[in-house]
Write a protein that holds these residues in place. Structure first.
Motif, PDB file in Angstrom:
ATOM      1  N   ASN A  51       0.896  -1.155   0.000  1.00 57.77           N
ATOM      2  CA  ASN A  51       0.000   0.000   0.000  1.00 57.77           C
ATOM      3  C   ASN A  51       0.934   1.204   0.000  1.00 57.77           C
ATOM      4  N   GLU A  58       7.232   2.822   1.373  1.00 51.15           N
ATOM      5  CA  GLU A  58       6.726   2.778  -0.012  1.00 51.15           C
ATOM      6  C   GLU A  58       5.911   4.027  -0.278  1.00 51.15           C
ATOM      7  N   ALA A 108       4.899  -4.284   3.219  1.00 53.08           N
ATOM      8  CA  ALA A 108       4.255  -2.981   3.386  1.00 53.08           C
ATOM      9  C   ALA A 108       4.549  -2.396   4.759  1.00 53.08           C
ATOM     10  N   GLY A 109       5.786  -2.476   5.185  1.00 57.47           N
ATOM     11  CA  GLY A 109       6.097  -2.054   6.555  1.00 57.47           C
ATOM     12  C   GLY A 109       5.170  -2.800   7.488  1.00 57.47           C
ATOM     13  N   THR A 111       3.771  -5.208  10.228  1.00 55.55           N
ATOM     14  CA  THR A 111       4.170  -5.708  11.543  1.00 55.55           C
ATOM     15  C   THR A 111       3.779  -7.170  11.709  1.00 55.55           C
ATOM     16  N   ARG A 116      -2.030 -12.039  12.842  1.00 56.15           N
ATOM     17  CA  ARG A 116      -1.695 -12.221  11.420  1.00 56.15           C
ATOM     18  C   ARG A 116      -1.009 -13.564  11.174  1.00 56.15           C
ATOM     19  N   GLN A 159      -4.887   4.363  10.077  1.00 53.44           N
ATOM     20  CA  GLN A 159      -5.113   3.683   8.798  1.00 53.44           C
ATOM     21  C   GLN A 159      -5.779   2.348   9.107  1.00 53.44           C
ATOM     22  N   THR A 163      -1.681  -1.845  12.762  1.00 55.22           N
ATOM     23  CA  THR A 163      -1.531  -2.130  14.194  1.00 55.22           C
ATOM     24  C   THR A 163      -1.917  -0.905  15.029  1.00 55.22           C
ATOM     25  N   ASP A 204       3.023   4.488  12.314  1.00 53.67           N
ATOM     26  CA  ASP A 204       4.413   4.083  12.499  1.00 53.67           C
ATOM     27  C   ASP A 204       5.345   5.300  12.470  1.00 53.67           C
TER      28      ASP A 204
HETATM   29  N1  ARG Z   1       3.103  -1.438  10.638  1.00 52.77           N
HETATM   30  C1  ARG Z   1       1.702  -1.240  10.556  1.00 52.77           C
HETATM   31  C2  ARG Z   1       0.982  -2.555  10.382  1.00 52.77           C
HETATM   32  O1  ARG Z   1       1.561  -3.510   9.989  1.00 52.77           O
HETATM   33  C3  ARG Z   1       1.289  -0.288   9.447  1.00 52.77           C
HETATM   34  C4  ARG Z   1       1.678  -0.682   8.074  1.00 52.77           C
HETATM   35  C5  ARG Z   1       1.032   0.172   7.002  1.00 52.77           C
HETATM   36  N2  ARG Z   1       1.679  -0.022   5.747  1.00 52.77           N
HETATM   37  C6  ARG Z   1       1.399   0.585   4.588  1.00 52.77           C
HETATM   38  N3  ARG Z   1       2.147   0.335   3.559  1.00 52.77           N
HETATM   39  N4  ARG Z   1       0.404   1.393   4.485  1.00 52.77           N
HETATM   40  O2  ARG Z   1      -0.174  -2.671  10.617  1.00 52.77           O
END
Ligand code: ARG
Length: 269
Positions: A51, A58, A108-109, A111, A116, A159, A163, A204
């Protein structure tokens, strides 16, 4: 809008199937579609779902998706002799898309969480994240405890399905429905903070820094809410790819490539 289009397409597909079915048994009239059962990775292509509104992991530079995840994924693909394709979708759809095999991996960063892990497998972790709180410069909110206080009525933007969303919704309990607003992207959450629709955003730390640098009148609180590990997710059935990616990733961590990518986007800024 995308959803409406998807519904229209779905209806159109059902309609065309109905028309074909109505054509009787003239097999020559029907177009046969071969459904690929082979994972994309078997074809030398590695599809990564992300995302792309999450700088510096990203984000878009013009039409191109760049960032730490994009560069690390490219280095992995290069090592495996594969071509990398990055697909930008809603964060909330990444895990399901990976589970069903639509995408080879999700990066996507993201966690690693117990929850999960019930749906997907994760690679070795390649970065650390911290959930931070962004507020406006003159905000009365001094710490996460001010937000969590029983008599507080602060509104929080997050978002969807991140997390940050999961933790604050959990911590606020019954009050969450009223006080937490879930946005499709971090950008939207931060825009709502700027325009006064919410009092704080939980996101984050690195994206938080990027947003605060790019938006006047915002700051990050000193308090760290939760600290976490980022990793790449795979369908549970796809251990073969996970093992290959892990081997490549571990080499890239060892030889300093991952660090130099992180430095390029974070430390050197
Ligand atoms: N680290 C958080 C999670 O895994 C937020 C990741 C959101 N990543 C993104 N590409 N929008 O929930």
């Amino acid at each position: 809008m995308k959803r409406i289009l998807a519904i229209v397409l779905a209806v159109a597909m059902i309609a065309s199937v109905a028309v074909l079915a109505g054509c009787g048994n003239k097999a020559s009239n029907t177009t046969e579609t071969t459904i690929a059962t082979e994972p994309a990775s078997a074809k030398g292509k590695l599809t990564m779902a992300t995302n792309a509104y999450f700088p510096p992991y990203e984000y878009y530079e013009g039409e191109k998706i760049v960032g730490i995840d994009a560069d690390v994924a490219k280095a992995i693909a290069d090592k495996l002799g594969m071509e990398l394709e990055i697909v930008d979708i809603e964060f909330d759809s990444i895990i399901a898309g990976v589970q069903t095999g639509k995408y080879d991996m999700g990066m996507a960063g993201m966690t690693v969480t117990e929850e999960r892990l019930k749906s997907v497998d994760f690679s070795t972790s390649y970065a650390k994240g911290i959930q931070s709180v962004i507020v406006t410069e003159n905000s009365p909110i001094k710490s996460i405890d001010d937000i969590l206080a029983k008599d507080a009525n602060y509104k929080v933007g997050v978002q969807l399905s991140t997390t940050g969303d999961i933790y604050i919704t959990d911590d606020l309990g019954d009050a969450a429905a009223e006080r937490v607003t879930e946005f499709q992207t971090g950008n939207d959450a931060v825009a709502a903070l700027s325009s006064g629709k919410v009092d704080a955003v939980i996101i984050d730390n690195e994206p938080a820094k990027s947003y605060v640098a790019a938006t006047a009148g915002l700051k990050i609180l000193d308090t760290e809410y939760v600290s976490e590990d980022y990793a790449i997710c795979f369908a549970k059935s796809n251990t073969e790819l996970k093992d290959k990616v892990n081997a490549a990733l571990e080499e890239l961590i060892k030889d300093g490539t991952v660090k130099s990518i992180v430095d390029k986007y974070i430390t050197a800024k």
